[in-house]
Each structure stands twice: as C-alpha cells, then as structure tokens.
Design an enzyme around this catalytic site. Sequence first.
Site, PDB file in Angstrom:
ATOM      1  N   ASP A  19       6.446  37.630 -20.307  1.00 45.44           N
ATOM      2  CA  ASP A  19       6.160  38.378 -21.538  1.00 45.44           C
ATOM      3  C   ASP A  19       6.865  39.731 -21.529  1.00 45.44           C
ATOM      4  O   ASP A  19       7.098  40.314 -20.465  1.00 45.44           O
ATOM      5  CB  ASP A  19       4.635  38.556 -21.678  1.00 45.44           C
ATOM      6  CG  ASP A  19       4.246  38.957 -23.091  1.00 45.44           C
ATOM      7  OD1 ASP A  19       5.018  38.703 -24.030  1.00 45.44           O
ATOM      8  OD2 ASP A  19       3.148  39.527 -23.252  1.00 45.44           O
ATOM      9  N   HIS A  36      15.239  38.354 -25.709  1.00 46.50           N
ATOM     10  CA  HIS A  36      15.123  36.970 -25.224  1.00 46.50           C
ATOM     11  C   HIS A  36      16.374  36.582 -24.429  1.00 46.50           C
ATOM     12  O   HIS A  36      16.290  35.895 -23.417  1.00 46.50           O
ATOM     13  CB  HIS A  36      14.910  36.003 -26.392  1.00 46.50           C
ATOM     14  CG  HIS A  36      13.625  36.248 -27.144  1.00 46.50           C
ATOM     15  ND1 HIS A  36      12.415  36.388 -26.514  1.00 46.50           N
ATOM     16  CD2 HIS A  36      13.370  36.387 -28.473  1.00 46.50           C
ATOM     17  CE1 HIS A  36      11.470  36.591 -27.424  1.00 46.50           C
ATOM     18  NE2 HIS A  36      12.022  36.601 -28.611  1.00 46.50           N
ATOM     19  N   ASN A  67       3.364  30.336 -30.572  1.00 50.65           N
ATOM     20  CA  ASN A  67       4.637  31.005 -30.883  1.00 50.65           C
ATOM     21  C   ASN A  67       5.351  30.397 -32.099  1.00 50.65           C
ATOM     22  O   ASN A  67       6.229  31.030 -32.689  1.00 50.65           O
ATOM     23  CB  ASN A  67       5.588  30.994 -29.678  1.00 50.65           C
ATOM     24  CG  ASN A  67       5.171  31.934 -28.558  1.00 50.65           C
ATOM     25  OD1 ASN A  67       5.444  31.678 -27.388  1.00 50.65           O
ATOM     26  ND2 ASN A  67       4.511  33.038 -28.894  1.00 50.65           N
ATOM     27  N   GLU A 206      -4.823  32.752  -8.066  1.00 48.96           N
ATOM     28  CA  GLU A 206      -4.795  34.209  -7.945  1.00 48.96           C
ATOM     29  C   GLU A 206      -4.076  34.735  -9.175  1.00 48.96           C
ATOM     30  O   GLU A 206      -3.082  34.148  -9.616  1.00 48.96           O
ATOM     31  CB  GLU A 206      -4.034  34.625  -6.683  1.00 48.96           C
ATOM     32  CG  GLU A 206      -4.674  34.161  -5.393  1.00 48.96           C
ATOM     33  CD  GLU A 206      -6.052  34.783  -5.180  1.00 48.96           C
ATOM     34  OE1 GLU A 206      -6.228  35.974  -5.500  1.00 48.96           O
ATOM     35  OE2 GLU A 206      -6.949  34.064  -4.713  1.00 48.96           O
TER      36      GLU A 206
HETATM   37  C1  IPE Z   1       2.619  34.230 -24.228  1.00 47.08           C
HETATM   38  O1  IPE Z   1       3.211  35.383 -24.743  1.00 47.08           O
HETATM   39  C2  IPE Z   1       3.531  33.068 -24.399  1.00 47.08           C
HETATM   40  C3  IPE Z   1       4.756  33.107 -23.630  1.00 47.08           C
HETATM   41  C4  IPE Z   1       5.077  33.991 -22.732  1.00 47.08           C
HETATM   42  C5  IPE Z   1       5.662  32.034 -23.885  1.00 47.08           C
HETATM   43  P1  IPE Z   1       2.841  35.914 -26.197  1.00 47.08           P
HETATM   44  O2  IPE Z   1       3.573  37.188 -26.374  1.00 47.08           O
HETATM   45  O3  IPE Z   1       3.082  34.869 -27.209  1.00 47.08           O
HETATM   46  O4  IPE Z   1       1.279  36.146 -26.070  1.00 47.08           O
HETATM   47  P2  IPE Z   1       0.271  37.026 -26.916  1.00 47.08           P
HETATM   48  O5  IPE Z   1       0.427  36.604 -28.344  1.00 47.08           O
HETATM   49  O6  IPE Z   1       0.649  38.451 -26.721  1.00 47.08           O
HETATM   50  O7  IPE Z   1      -1.064  36.719 -26.335  1.00 47.08           O
HETATM   51  C1  IPE Z   2       7.903  36.614 -24.341  1.00 49.48           C
HETATM   52  O1  IPE Z   2       8.267  37.826 -24.888  1.00 49.48           O
HETATM   53  C2  IPE Z   2       8.773  35.482 -24.814  1.00 49.48           C
HETATM   54  C3  IPE Z   2       8.100  34.553 -25.728  1.00 49.48           C
HETATM   55  C4  IPE Z   2       6.842  34.584 -26.047  1.00 49.48           C
HETATM   56  C5  IPE Z   2       8.914  33.508 -26.317  1.00 49.48           C
HETATM   57  P1  IPE Z   2       7.722  38.318 -26.278  1.00 49.48           P
HETATM   58  O2  IPE Z   2       8.643  37.860 -27.339  1.00 49.48           O
HETATM   59  O3  IPE Z   2       6.305  37.920 -26.479  1.00 49.48           O
HETATM   60  O4  IPE Z   2       7.828  39.880 -26.101  1.00 49.48           O
HETATM   61  P2  IPE Z   2       6.806  40.983 -26.597  1.00 49.48           P
HETATM   62  O5  IPE Z   2       5.456  40.638 -26.068  1.00 49.48           O
HETATM   63  O6  IPE Z   2       6.854  40.958 -28.087  1.00 49.48           O
HETATM   64  O7  IPE Z   2       7.330  42.254 -26.031  1.00 49.48           O
HETATM   65 MG    MG Z   3       4.545  38.832 -26.044  1.00 45.68          MG
END
Ligand code: IPE
Ligand code: IPE
Ligand code: MG
Length: 244
Positions: A19, A36, A67, A206
Amino acid sequence: MQETLDHKKLPRHVAIIMDGNGRWAKKQKLQRIRGHEAGIKAVERTVEYCAKTGIQVLTLYAFSSENWQRPALEVMALMKLLRLFLRRETSRLIKNNIRLRAIGHLQRLDPPVLAELEQRMDETSSCTGMVLNLALSYGSRDEMVDAMKRFYQEVEKGNTSAQELTPEILNHYLDTAGLPDPDIILRTGGEYRLSNFLLWQAAYAELYFTETLWPDFSETEMKNILLDYQHRERRFGMISEQLS
Ligand code: IPE
Ligand code: IPE
Ligand code: MG
C-alpha cells in the site's frame, strides 16, 4: 555489526499488503499511476530478495475486490501494468525457479490480462522454488463464501455432509488450498488494517505495519522485518515453557 538471518527460523509464507503507491506519487506531484509503476520495481526487488533468502511462499496483494470501485482510468492503467509486469517478469521467474500462482476472482480480470496470467502460470508450472502468489481481484469474504458454496455443492451431490466440515476441510476449498497459512502479514503505507486480505488464513499470522510507502520498500527493510519476526515468540495459545 549487522545481525544475520537464521535460515532455520524463516517464515514459510510471507504475505504483503503493498500500500501507498498513490501517496508516494502525490508527494512528488506525480499522477497516481506513476506510483503504481514505481511499485512494480519494489515488487521485483522483493520477489527476488525473498526467493534468494529461501521464503517458500510470497503472497502479494496487488488488487482487491474493492479496488474495482476506483476511477475507471486507474483500474485500466493497473490492468495494463499487471499485464506488462507478467510479460516482463516471466523469464526472471523461471531463472529464479519461481512458480507463479494467483488467488481471487480471476474471471473478472480483463480477458487479455487473464490470458497473460494463465500463460505465465503455465510457463512456470514446473518451477520448484518459491511460489509467488498474486492476490488479484481478491477479497477474503468472497473467497470464504465461494469455499462454502463449493463445499455445499459436494453435500448436495451426496459426497460429504455438513457434520464433516472442519477447518482443515474448509482450507481445502479456499483459493489458497495447498499453501501454508501466512506466518507474517506485513502492510506498507502506514494503515493499520487488513482490507479484506486473508482473514481466515491470518488466524495466527504475525502482523507487521510500516509507514514506508510501497515504492520505497527495500531489501534492507524486508531483511529487518524478517529479523524482527525471528525475535517474536509464537505461542499459539500455549505458554512459553511449553515451546521447545
Ligand atoms: C489494499 O489497499 C489493497 C491492496 C494493497 C491491493 P487499499 O489502498 O485498497 O486499501 P484501503 O482502501 O485503504 O483499505
Ligand atoms: C496500493 O497503493 C496499490 C493498490 C491498491 C492497487 P494505493 O493505490 O492504495 O496507494 P494509496 O493508499 O492511495 O497511497
Ligand atoms: Mg491504499
């Protein structure tokens, strides 16, 4: 002096919620998609490091069932990147003896992405080293509901009965069937939640949370997390004295 890893005490299965790509990009005034793209480099580093270290299974949460609700342009860009990653990475997977596998509602992926994924899983199917398990269009609740449906289909066919259901049998119907439960689940990006990831399998994992945004995640940090893991005492409900 730098502490060294005890290879006898490595987690068998490491699962990562990758994330923070969007925030990484925003910090640099870039579009989210650049985050990404940078995230893919972190995937490549982490996969290579874990395989080299002797991790048996690495599960990466790459795209959740939730997503799909993101802006269509971001979803499209992510699908394109996934396809590119699969195409570019396969020769390296084979070189490192890594077998590709995937969990989630794969049928929901764009057909060219699904075709690419199936081809790459096929090409690495005889690799005997680490399993790289990609969670794509994955949601733990969907996975559990699907598992229950499959189990009850067997009940309806008369092959089993509700009385016979045990946690081990349920495991068998999950997408992760055949894989050990994750020993450690780590999340980058500074959020303290599981976001519908491996909820059943996480029973005794963990947990490790780091503020590092995924594109900045390095081999050094992964090593430090494995060292931290090795200092933890996993009691599984028992007391210290009972552990040999
Ligand atoms: C969780 O991240 C999913 C992935 C890392 C693929 P998100 O960014 O989608 O999660 P939330 O919405 O903050 O919980
Ligand atoms: C994780 O990064 C990747 C996916 C969920 C596909 P994010 O896109 O959720 O990045 P943030 O949380 O918005 O920074
Ligand atoms: Mg995220």
